[in-house]
Enzyme design. Structure first.
Site, mmCIF file in Angstrom:
data_model
loop_
_atom_site.group_PDB
_atom_site.id
_atom_site.type_symbol
_atom_site.label_atom_id
_atom_site.label_comp_id
_atom_site.label_asym_id
_atom_site.label_seq_id
_atom_site.Cartn_x
_atom_site.Cartn_y
_atom_site.Cartn_z
ATOM 1 N N ASP A 39 83.586 36.144 68.270
ATOM 2 C CA ASP A 39 84.520 37.188 68.689
ATOM 3 C C ASP A 39 84.007 38.558 68.265
ATOM 4 O OD1 ASP A 39 86.717 38.684 69.380
ATOM 5 O OD2 ASP A 39 88.164 37.261 68.585
ATOM 6 N N HIS A 46 86.147 35.428 81.197
ATOM 7 C CA HIS A 46 86.614 36.525 80.359
ATOM 8 C C HIS A 46 85.504 37.516 80.023
ATOM 9 C CE1 HIS A 46 89.319 38.386 77.460
ATOM 10 N NE2 HIS A 46 88.322 38.394 76.582
#
Length: 506
Positions: free
Chosen positions: A318, A414
């Site tokens: 992330d 995404h």
């Protein structure tokens, strides 16, 4: 958001590393001992040239074995102070902080244990005297790391991810206005300066973190849209602080959103972070009351011998393509310029923080196969590499197809949708915390991401990317945006000043 910063819980597409570069104008004293404390020779994280064999040899030399010898019980990676103490009868070196144990200094032993990721404790556990509370054991590097309060920008923006975080919003009390707000910011700024230096909060300090160092503590302060009407400063409210637009996938709880004032607290030790939270709440006194408060966490610095982009609770890397301070346009994207800006002058060198509580529907996510998860994100789960090939940092090839002529990176992946070149160059600096607030009665974890992103203008950063995600992101069915806030975070306070002084006294 964007391949450089996603406002949701995916690959993160944006990370300056688990430890960011020091802020411009505010040197971060990483590894420097706290005032009045002694820093050990070891770094507390990974040391070049130190191996598990070195650790074992150190333990043996100290009169013990790697499996059960005199290893320090606490790891430098995850503690603000080493847990081990000197062997009974061993002399304590006056003023040096390095007790001698069987011919090897505690300083060397602690440095070795920390550098090998607690190899000694992991191979048998520290036993006997090593499990006792430390006396004059020096702080590890994690505990002694200090971030400066005063500087060009506020702390807590460009520093690396911290192990523990608290986000809290306040509303001014009935009858409180500009005068009370100024006094509160003055108190908060002084408390932040003291705590970030590893000092007591003041005469009413709770002593929660009495024996800890600064632990990279940062406190960051911001103003919400409603603050300006409450203080009669509507003419000073930036246009960029206009409320965020509604998004179709939002399920926002207004009671846990927005607020007059916002405080972000981060540290690499849980007690240090809680201590700051409690001090901020006490300082508020009768001037303001808590509107909402959220707790978060990240990996502890030094928990891995090979620091890498952090993982979120979905197991994804992330933060792969966060803007980095070394990039020529970093300040332009993240901070309000001191001149030639449509923002009021008090926002010079400041930034805008978008804060969102994003719940991850982990039960649904974990039912997907590995291949399906990777298709949703557009990156390999193991190493963060794009499905088009290469490593985590290899540019994504959006046009690459497979043998059947299908796009290798799905059209609704995404990572594809959040890329800056797919959003007119929009980019934000993501600096989130994960959260876990228990398990529902049906067994579903209330867990996800406390999303915090920074930008010079949310209308050019967060908003365009979130709009695009709202129209067709494959990840959207596995997450839920449950609270939201937007805050104007002024520049850093100079010596002798407090945060927001230009606004409240200008």
């Amino acid at each position: 958001m964007a391949e450089q910063s996603i406002p949701v819980a995916g690959t993160g597409e944006g990370d300056s590393g688990e430890r960011g570069a020091p802020k411009e104008g505010a040197s971060s004293k990483r590894g420097a001992p706290a005032k009045g404390r002694t820093s050990p020779a070891g770094t507390g994280t990974s040391q070049a040239g130190t191996t598990a064999a070195d650790a074992s040899a150190a333990a043996t030399a100290a009169g013990g074995s790697a499996a059960g010898g005199s290893a320090a019980a606490g790891s430098a990676a995850g503690s603000s102070s080493a847990a081990g103490s000197a062997k009974p009868g061993a002399s304590e070196a006056t003023g040096s902080g390095a007790a001698r144990t069987g011919g090897i200094s505690r300083r060397t032993l602690l440095g070795t244990a920390g550098a090998t990721g607690l190899v000694l404790g992991a191979t048998g556990g520290a036993v006997g005297y090593a499990a006792a509370p430390a006396g004059a054991t020096p702080l590890t590097s994690v505990g002694s790391d200090e971030v400066m309060f005063h500087g060009k920008h506020q702390p807590g923006i460009t520093e690396g991810l911290q192990a523990r975080g608290h986000l809290v919003a306040f509303d001014l009390a009935a009858g409180a206005g500009r005068k009370e707000a100024a006094a509160l910011l003055r108190r908060w700024s002084e408390t932040a300066r003291r705590l970030m230096a590893g000092e007591a909060a003041g005469s009413t300090d709770t002593d929660v973190a009495r024996d800890a160092g600064p632990s990279s503590l940062t406190l960051t302060f911001g103003f919400g849209h409603s603050f300006f009407s409450r203080t009669g400063l509507e003419k000073q409210r930036p246009v960029a602080l206009d409320p965020l637009p509604d998004f179709s996938s939002d399920q926002i709880d207004k009671a846990r959103s927005n607020g007059d004032l916002w405080v972000q607290i981060g540290a690499d030790d849980s007690l240090v972070a809680f201590h700051a939270l409690r001090a901020v709440q006490k300082d508020a006194g009768s001037a303001a009351k808590v509107r909402w408060q959220m707790n978060g966490f990240n990996r502890t610095p030094g928990a891995t011998a090979h620091p890498m982009t952090a993982r979120n609770l979905m197991g994804q890397l992330d933060g792969t393509r966060n803007p980095k301070p070394s990039e020529s346009d970093f300040d332009e994207r993240i901070f309000v310029p001191a001149s030639t800006s449509k923002d009021p002058s008090w926002m010079a060198n400041g930034s805008y923080a978008v804060v969102r509580r994003i719940r991850m529907l982990l039960n649904d996510w974990e039912k997907l196969t590995l291949g399906s998860q990777e298709a949703v994100i557009g990156r390999r789960k193991a190493n963060g590499a794009a499905l088009s090939g290469g490593t985590e940092t290899t540019p994504m090839d959006l046009e690459k197809t497979d043998a059947n002529g299908d796009l290798v990176v799905p059209i609704n992946a995404h990572a594809r949708i959040t890329r800056p070149d797919q959003n007119g160059g929009a980019a934000i600096l993501r600096r989130p915390f994960s959260f876990h607030d228990g398990i529902d009665t049906d067994g579903v974890p209330d867990a996800g991401l406390l999303f915090v992103c920074w930008q010079a203008d949310p209308l050019r950063g967060f908003v365009p990317v979130q709009r695009k995600l709202d129209r067709g992101d494959a990840l959207s069915q596995y997450i839920r945006h449950e609270s939201s806030g937007l805050f104007a975070v002024p520049g850093g306070a100079a010596e002798g000043e407090y945060v927001g002084q230009g606004l409240l006294e200008g």
